[in-house]
Design a protein around this motif. Structure first.
Motif, short mmCIF file in Angstrom:
data_model
loop_
_atom_site.label_atom_id
_atom_site.label_comp_id
_atom_site.label_asym_id
_atom_site.label_seq_id
_atom_site.Cartn_x
_atom_site.Cartn_y
_atom_site.Cartn_z
N LYS A 1 -23.59 44.81 84.33
CA LYS A 1 -24.37 45.90 83.77
C LYS A 1 -25.84 45.85 84.15
O LYS A 1 -26.54 46.83 83.98
CB LYS A 1 -24.29 45.86 82.23
CG LYS A 1 -22.94 46.09 81.68
CD LYS A 1 -22.74 47.55 81.46
CE LYS A 1 -21.31 47.85 81.13
NZ LYS A 1 -21.06 49.26 81.00
N MET A 2 -26.31 44.73 84.57
CA MET A 2 -27.75 44.66 84.81
C MET A 2 -28.06 43.69 85.95
O MET A 2 -27.26 42.84 86.30
CB MET A 2 -28.50 44.21 83.54
CG MET A 2 -28.05 42.88 82.98
SD MET A 2 -28.74 41.47 83.82
CE MET A 2 -30.01 41.02 82.71
N VAL A 3 -29.24 43.89 86.53
CA VAL A 3 -29.71 43.01 87.58
C VAL A 3 -31.17 42.73 87.29
O VAL A 3 -31.96 43.67 87.10
CB VAL A 3 -29.60 43.68 88.97
CG1 VAL A 3 -30.21 42.78 90.02
CG2 VAL A 3 -28.17 43.99 89.31
N ALA A 4 -31.54 41.49 87.24
CA ALA A 4 -32.95 41.14 87.04
C ALA A 4 -33.37 40.23 88.18
O ALA A 4 -32.68 39.27 88.49
CB ALA A 4 -33.15 40.44 85.70
N THR A 5 -34.48 40.54 88.81
CA THR A 5 -34.93 39.69 89.91
C THR A 5 -36.39 39.36 89.74
O THR A 5 -37.16 40.10 89.13
CB THR A 5 -34.76 40.37 91.28
OG1 THR A 5 -35.69 41.44 91.36
CG2 THR A 5 -33.38 40.89 91.49
N GLY A 6 -36.79 38.25 90.32
CA GLY A 6 -38.19 37.86 90.30
C GLY A 6 -38.52 37.23 91.64
O GLY A 6 -37.71 36.50 92.19
N GLN A 7 -39.70 37.53 92.14
CA GLN A 7 -40.11 36.95 93.42
C GLN A 7 -41.55 36.53 93.34
O GLN A 7 -42.40 37.28 92.86
CB GLN A 7 -39.98 37.99 94.53
CG GLN A 7 -38.74 37.84 95.35
CD GLN A 7 -38.70 38.79 96.50
OE1 GLN A 7 -38.86 39.98 96.32
NE2 GLN A 7 -38.50 38.28 97.67
N VAL A 8 -41.83 35.35 93.84
CA VAL A 8 -43.21 34.85 93.88
C VAL A 8 -43.47 34.39 95.30
O VAL A 8 -42.61 33.74 95.89
CB VAL A 8 -43.37 33.64 92.92
CG1 VAL A 8 -44.79 33.16 92.95
CG2 VAL A 8 -42.98 34.00 91.53
N ALA A 9 -44.64 34.73 95.83
CA ALA A 9 -44.94 34.32 97.20
C ALA A 9 -46.33 33.72 97.26
O ALA A 9 -47.20 34.07 96.47
CB ALA A 9 -44.83 35.51 98.15
#
Lengths: 73, 325
Positions: free
Chosen positions: B223-231
């Motif tokens: 039901k859901m997608v959570a993403t996080g990105q750090v660069a």
């Protein structure tokens, strides 16, 4: 003293540059050829990529007819 | 059988649902309840490719907005081979240093050829000004894929190309990239659990002697997608997509750039209905955008695009048609 140090530095640099010249000329040749090859490859790809796709597509099964390339139907 | 047996069996959760009405809704939930006990940690699913980690959010929040007229015609000659003709007349934005937007009126015709095979995909597009967009995707083996992406122009030093080698393992994916201007990059993503995958990437720009490293995480359920990105380039990007129903999903996105102290957050919706697909978004920069694709007939789509930037007073409206699959 500063001039002696600078002369020594120049001498060392001179010796180093002679040795590296032979090494770098080979590297330069390789670089020149690879640059030439990349330029030729770029021109070939630029002009030939779409015709390549069309040739591959026209030879895939089931073979389409030639008029289908140009007609809008 | 007897009512006394059913009364005795009522307190412990029975495998069969208690009522017929809920039975339609309950079976997936029961699978989820059984799942934590039966997770096969040696057999995790393969994660999505690293560059597609924010795929759902990008699809909902960043449709291809345009200004002007757009007409696309795709003619299939074969199941695998098709030609496309595309006309665009309108304004294109030229990136400029100042905050003013520079719009250049352009009109071009684009001819394209696609060859789509399960093992080999060739897509080429050539414009009237001589620019070529080429994409090649080739499956060298079952797990190794080569992708080539190139934009070639007639002007010298403006062409770009990128080679990607992708290797897909049982529960990980890794990719190695080589690009022009001596760009080298690599990324790796691994499934940690059936829902969570973590990835990392590094890149090195030869000519500018710049390098960077980044980390990403993606948590998704049905039901859901959570993403996080750090660069290390100072960018933090978070996104969250919730699927409300089969037809509706909502997405939100947050991006923070530490070097330019720039914060953007957006919220959007994606309605996939039988005859149309409507995507809209609202931005913290004061931008409201919407994109509608309406299916008029089999293979004929009508497109409307609107982007209103209240802060810069920039209003962009576009319309078009797409004929063919």
């Amino acid at each position: 003293m500063a001039s002696k140090a600078s002369l020594k530095g120049k001498g060392k640099a001179g010796k180093g540059s002679k040795a590296s010249e032979e090494g770098s000329s080979a590297a330069k040749c390789v670089k020149e050829w690879s640059t030439w090859a990349m330029k030729k490859a770029k021109v070939i790809t630029h002009y030939g990529f779409i015709p390549l796709i069309i040739v591959i597509g026209m030879n895939s099964e089931p073979k389409p007819q030639l008029y289908q390339l140009l007609s809008p139907v | 059988m007897g009512s006394s047996v059913s009364h005795a069996a009522a307190p412990p959760p029975p495998p069969s649902p208690p009522a017929v009405g809920l039975a339609v809704a309950l079976p997936p939930k029961q699978d989820e309840k059984a799942e934590p006990k039966n997770v096969d940690w040696l057999n995790l699913p393969c994660p999505v490719p690293f560059e597609e980690i924010q795929r759902e959010a990008l699809m909902s929040l960043k449709p291809e907005l345009f200004e002007g007229l757009r007409f696309d015609f795709t003619k299939g000659l074969n199941q695998r081979f098709s030609l496309s003709h595309s006309i665009f007349m309108g304004s294109m934005e030229v990136p400029s240093q100042s905050s003013d937007t520079f719009k250049v009126p352009t009109a071009h015709y684009e001819f394209g050829a696609n060859f789509l095979d399960p093992k080999l995909m060739l897509v080429g597009r050539v414009l009237t000004d001589g620019r070529l967009n080429a994409r090649v995707k080739c499956d060298l083996t079952d797990n190794l894929t080569l992708k080539i992406n190139a934009q070639l122009t007639n002007e010298p030093h403006f062409s770009q190309g990128m080679f990607n080698f992708d290797y897909k393992g049982t529960d990980y994916r890794t990719q190695f990239q080589i690009g022009n201007n001596a760009f080298y990059g690599a990324n790796y993503i691994q499934s940690i659990s059936p829902h969570l995958s973590l990835g990392t990437e590094i890149f090195w720009l030869g000519h500018q002697r710049k390098s960077g490293i980044g980390f990403a995480a993606r948590y998704n359920t049905d039901k859901m997608v959570a993403t996080g990105q750090v660069a290390s380039t100072g960018i933090v990007a978070l996104s969250y997509v919730q699927k409300i129903s089969e037809k509706v999903s909502l997405a939100s996105d947050f991006m923070y750039n530490h070097l330019t102290q720039d914060v953007t957050s957006s919220f959007g919706y994606d309605y996939i209905l039988r005859q149309c697909r409507l995507r809209g978004k609202l931005d913290s920069n004061g931008v409201v955008a919407a994109f509608l694709e309406e299916r008029l007939n089999m293979g004929v789509n009508f497109i409307l695009s609107a982007e209103v930037d209240h802060r810069k007073k920039d209003y962009k409206f576009g319309f078009g048609m797409t004929v063919g699959e």
